[in-house]
Write a protein that holds these residues in place. Structure first.
Motif, PDB file in Angstrom:
ATOM      1  N   ARG A 181      40.304  42.829  51.627  1.00 39.73           N
ATOM      2  CA  ARG A 181      39.560  42.082  50.608  1.00 39.73           C
ATOM      3  C   ARG A 181      40.447  41.225  49.683  1.00 39.73           C
ATOM      4  NH1 ARG A 181      37.300  45.041  46.720  1.00 39.73           N
ATOM      5  NH2 ARG A 181      38.623  46.764  46.956  1.00 39.73           N
ATOM      6  N   PHE A 182      41.725  41.850  49.656  1.00 41.49           N
ATOM      7  CA  PHE A 182      43.093  41.172  48.808  1.00 41.49           C
ATOM      8  C   PHE A 182      43.734  40.250  49.805  1.00 41.49           C
ATOM      9  CE2 PHE A 182      42.262  44.083  44.790  1.00 41.49           C
ATOM     10  CZ  PHE A 182      40.991  43.881  44.798  1.00 41.49           C
ATOM     11  N   THR A 183      44.440  39.477  49.393  1.00 36.74           N
ATOM     12  CA  THR A 183      45.496  38.688  50.115  1.00 36.74           C
ATOM     13  C   THR A 183      46.598  38.405  48.928  1.00 36.74           C
ATOM     14  OG1 THR A 183      43.935  37.838  51.635  1.00 36.74           O
ATOM     15  CG2 THR A 183      46.029  36.749  51.357  1.00 36.74           C
ATOM     16  N   ILE A 184      47.670  38.918  49.230  1.00 35.67           N
ATOM     17  CA  ILE A 184      49.067  38.542  48.619  1.00 35.67           C
ATOM     18  C   ILE A 184      49.744  37.408  49.134  1.00 35.67           C
ATOM     19  CG2 ILE A 184      50.509  40.298  49.620  1.00 35.67           C
ATOM     20  CD1 ILE A 184      51.859  40.806  47.145  1.00 35.67           C
ATOM     21  N   SER A 185      50.263  36.523  48.292  1.00 36.72           N
ATOM     22  CA  SER A 185      50.999  35.412  48.806  1.00 36.72           C
ATOM     23  C   SER A 185      51.973  34.956  47.934  1.00 36.72           C
ATOM     24  CB  SER A 185      50.017  34.225  49.090  1.00 36.72           C
ATOM     25  OG  SER A 185      49.369  33.807  48.024  1.00 36.72           O
ATOM     26  N   GLY A 186      52.932  33.964  48.304  1.00 37.18           N
ATOM     27  CA  GLY A 186      53.899  33.479  47.365  1.00 37.18           C
ATOM     28  C   GLY A 186      54.291  32.179  47.516  1.00 37.18           C
ATOM     29  N   ASP A 187      54.538  31.509  46.261  1.00 38.63           N
ATOM     30  CA  ASP A 187      55.201  30.066  46.491  1.00 38.63           C
ATOM     31  C   ASP A 187      56.627  29.923  45.849  1.00 38.63           C
ATOM     32  OD1 ASP A 187      55.607  27.421  46.066  1.00 38.63           O
ATOM     33  OD2 ASP A 187      53.628  26.915  45.555  1.00 38.63           O
ATOM     34  N   ASN A 188      57.643  30.010  46.756  1.00 35.55           N
ATOM     35  CA  ASN A 188      58.746  30.147  46.540  1.00 35.55           C
ATOM     36  C   ASN A 188      59.275  28.931  45.357  1.00 35.55           C
ATOM     37  OD1 ASN A 188      58.934  32.426  48.069  1.00 35.55           O
ATOM     38  ND2 ASN A 188      60.829  31.788  49.219  1.00 35.55           N
ATOM     39  N   ALA A 189      58.679  27.679  45.705  1.00 34.43           N
ATOM     40  CA  ALA A 189      59.034  26.549  44.913  1.00 34.43           C
ATOM     41  C   ALA A 189      58.750  26.649  43.513  1.00 34.43           C
ATOM     42  CB  ALA A 189      58.637  25.156  45.651  1.00 34.43           C
ATOM     43  N   LYS A 190      57.596  27.343  43.512  1.00 33.74           N
ATOM     44  CA  LYS A 190      57.072  27.548  42.064  1.00 33.74           C
ATOM     45  C   LYS A 190      57.425  29.069  41.513  1.00 33.74           C
ATOM     46  CE  LYS A 190      52.980  24.831  42.831  1.00 33.74           C
ATOM     47  NZ  LYS A 190      51.370  24.598  42.783  1.00 33.74           N
ATOM     48  N   ALA A 191      58.329  29.837  42.204  1.00 33.87           N
ATOM     49  CA  ALA A 191      58.469  31.088  41.778  1.00 33.87           C
ATOM     50  C   ALA A 191      57.292  31.991  41.588  1.00 33.87           C
ATOM     51  CB  ALA A 191      59.699  31.138  40.840  1.00 33.87           C
ATOM     52  N   THR A 192      56.312  31.845  42.183  1.00 32.83           N
ATOM     53  CA  THR A 192      55.061  32.285  41.900  1.00 32.83           C
ATOM     54  C   THR A 192      54.177  33.357  42.782  1.00 32.83           C
ATOM     55  OG1 THR A 192      54.574  30.752  40.175  1.00 32.83           O
ATOM     56  CG2 THR A 192      52.746  32.064  40.738  1.00 32.83           C
ATOM     57  N   MET A 193      54.035  34.473  42.491  1.00 32.79           N
ATOM     58  CA  MET A 193      53.222  35.377  43.549  1.00 32.79           C
ATOM     59  C   MET A 193      51.799  35.285  43.071  1.00 32.79           C
ATOM     60  SD  MET A 193      53.879  39.249  43.892  1.00 32.79           S
ATOM     61  CE  MET A 193      53.496  39.695  42.519  1.00 32.79           C
ATOM     62  N   TYR A 194      50.759  35.527  44.173  1.00 30.56           N
ATOM     63  CA  TYR A 194      49.465  35.487  43.906  1.00 30.56           C
ATOM     64  C   TYR A 194      48.786  36.654  44.442  1.00 30.56           C
ATOM     65  CZ  TYR A 194      50.569  30.290  43.226  1.00 30.56           C
ATOM     66  OH  TYR A 194      51.115  29.133  42.703  1.00 30.56           O
ATOM     67  N   LEU A 195      47.726  36.868  44.080  1.00 31.60           N
ATOM     68  CA  LEU A 195      46.747  38.262  44.645  1.00 31.60           C
ATOM     69  C   LEU A 195      45.589  37.361  44.722  1.00 31.60           C
ATOM     70  CD1 LEU A 195      46.998  40.943  45.798  1.00 31.60           C
ATOM     71  CD2 LEU A 195      46.161  41.460  43.478  1.00 31.60           C
ATOM     72  N   GLN A 196      44.802  37.192  45.569  1.00 29.91           N
ATOM     73  CA  GLN A 196      43.547  36.663  45.760  1.00 29.91           C
ATOM     74  C   GLN A 196      42.534  37.695  46.155  1.00 29.91           C
ATOM     75  OE1 GLN A 196      42.168  33.323  45.480  1.00 29.91           O
ATOM     76  NE2 GLN A 196      40.221  34.462  45.933  1.00 29.91           N
ATOM     77  N   MET A 197      41.541  37.812  45.456  1.00 28.94           N
ATOM     78  CA  MET A 197      40.928  39.213  45.308  1.00 28.94           C
ATOM     79  C   MET A 197      39.454  38.686  45.808  1.00 28.94           C
ATOM     80  SD  MET A 197      42.308  41.563  42.068  1.00 28.94           S
ATOM     81  CE  MET A 197      41.784  40.348  40.882  1.00 28.94           C
ATOM     82  N   GLU A 198      39.012  39.223  46.945  1.00 30.97           N
ATOM     83  CA  GLU A 198      37.439  38.946  47.272  1.00 30.97           C
ATOM     84  C   GLU A 198      36.518  40.131  47.348  1.00 30.97           C
ATOM     85  OE1 GLU A 198      36.540  35.675  47.857  1.00 30.97           O
ATOM     86  OE2 GLU A 198      38.663  34.949  48.242  1.00 30.97           O
ATOM     87  N   SER A 199      35.447  39.903  47.339  1.00 28.47           N
ATOM     88  CA  SER A 199      34.569  40.951  47.643  1.00 28.47           C
ATOM     89  C   SER A 199      34.780  42.076  46.509  1.00 28.47           C
ATOM     90  CB  SER A 199      34.429  41.574  48.849  1.00 28.47           C
ATOM     91  OG  SER A 199      34.082  40.399  49.584  1.00 28.47           O
ATOM     92  N   LEU A 200      34.790  41.715  45.273  1.00 29.17           N
ATOM     93  CA  LEU A 200      35.372  42.733  44.206  1.00 29.17           C
ATOM     94  C   LEU A 200      34.156  43.831  44.131  1.00 29.17           C
ATOM     95  CD1 LEU A 200      37.249  40.195  41.762  1.00 29.17           C
ATOM     96  CD2 LEU A 200      38.286  42.508  42.771  1.00 29.17           C
ATOM     97  N   LYS A 201      34.726  44.896  43.743  1.00 35.92           N
ATOM     98  CA  LYS A 201      33.878  46.177  43.513  1.00 35.92           C
ATOM     99  C   LYS A 201      34.347  46.633  42.021  1.00 35.92           C
ATOM    100  CE  LYS A 201      34.505  47.517  48.169  1.00 35.92           C
ATOM    101  NZ  LYS A 201      35.054  48.677  49.145  1.00 35.92           N
ATOM    102  N   PRO A 202      33.239  47.302  41.385  1.00 32.03           N
ATOM    103  CA  PRO A 202      33.461  47.886  40.149  1.00 32.03           C
ATOM    104  C   PRO A 202      34.685  48.737  40.083  1.00 32.03           C
ATOM    105  CG  PRO A 202      31.058  47.808  40.586  1.00 32.03           C
ATOM    106  CD  PRO A 202      31.843  47.515  41.723  1.00 32.03           C
TER     107      PRO A 202
END
Length: 123
Positions: free
Chosen positions: A66-87
Motif C-alpha cells: 500500500r505504501f511506497t517509499i522513494s527518494g530524489d537525491n537531487a532534491k534531497a527529498t524522501m517521499y512516502l506514497q500512501m495508497e488504500s489508506l485505512k483508519p
C-alpha cells in the motif's frame, strides 16, 4: 542534518496521500532515511526505510503493498506514497535519518528527526 516533513492531511478510507521529507545540512553523510508513525495512545512504530542510494528498501508488514517509499537525491527529498489508506493508518508521521551503514527499522538507530505531519483517515 535538518529534516522537514510535509504532506499530511485528512482523507477518507481508501484514499491516498504523499508525504515529503526534505533534508538539508550534511546530507552527504547520510546512509538511510526512514518513516515512523505514532498513533494516538500508541508507541511510535516503524513504517518504511530507504538507503540514500535508493538501493535498498524495507517496509513494515502493515503497509506492504500500500505504501511506497522513494527518494530524489537531487532534491534531497524522501517521499512516502500512501495508497488504500485505512483508519488505522491515522497517526503523526515522522521522518528520520541516519549515517549508520545499516537499513534499520529501529528508532534508536536514527539520530536525526523531523517534526511530525498528521495523517487522519476517516471511515
Amino acid at each position: 542534518v535538518q529534516l522537514q516533513a510535509s504532506g499530511g492531511g485528512s482523507v477518507q478510507a481508501g484514499g491516498s496521500l504523499r508525504l515529503s521529507c526534505a533534508a538539508s545540512g550534511r546530507t552527504l553523510s547520510l546512509y538511510g532515511l526512514g518513516w515512523f508513525r505514532q498513533a494516538p495512545g500508541k508507541e511510535r512504530e516503524f513504517v518504511a526505510a530507504i538507503t540514500w542510494s535508493r538501493s535498498r528498501i524495507t517496509y513494515a508488514e502493515s503497509v506492504k503493498g500500500r505504501f511506497t517509499i522513494s527518494g530524489d537525491n537531487a532534491k534531497a527529498t524522501m517521499y512516502l506514497q500512501m495508497e488504500s489508506l485505512k483508519p488505522e493508518d491515522t497517526a503523526v508521521y515522522h521522518c528520520a535519518a541516519t549515517a549508520l551503514a545499516v537499513l534499520s527499522t529501529q528508532q534508536s538507530d536514527y539520530p536525526y528527526w523531523g517534526q511530525g505531519t498528521l495523517v487522519t483517515v476517516s471511515s
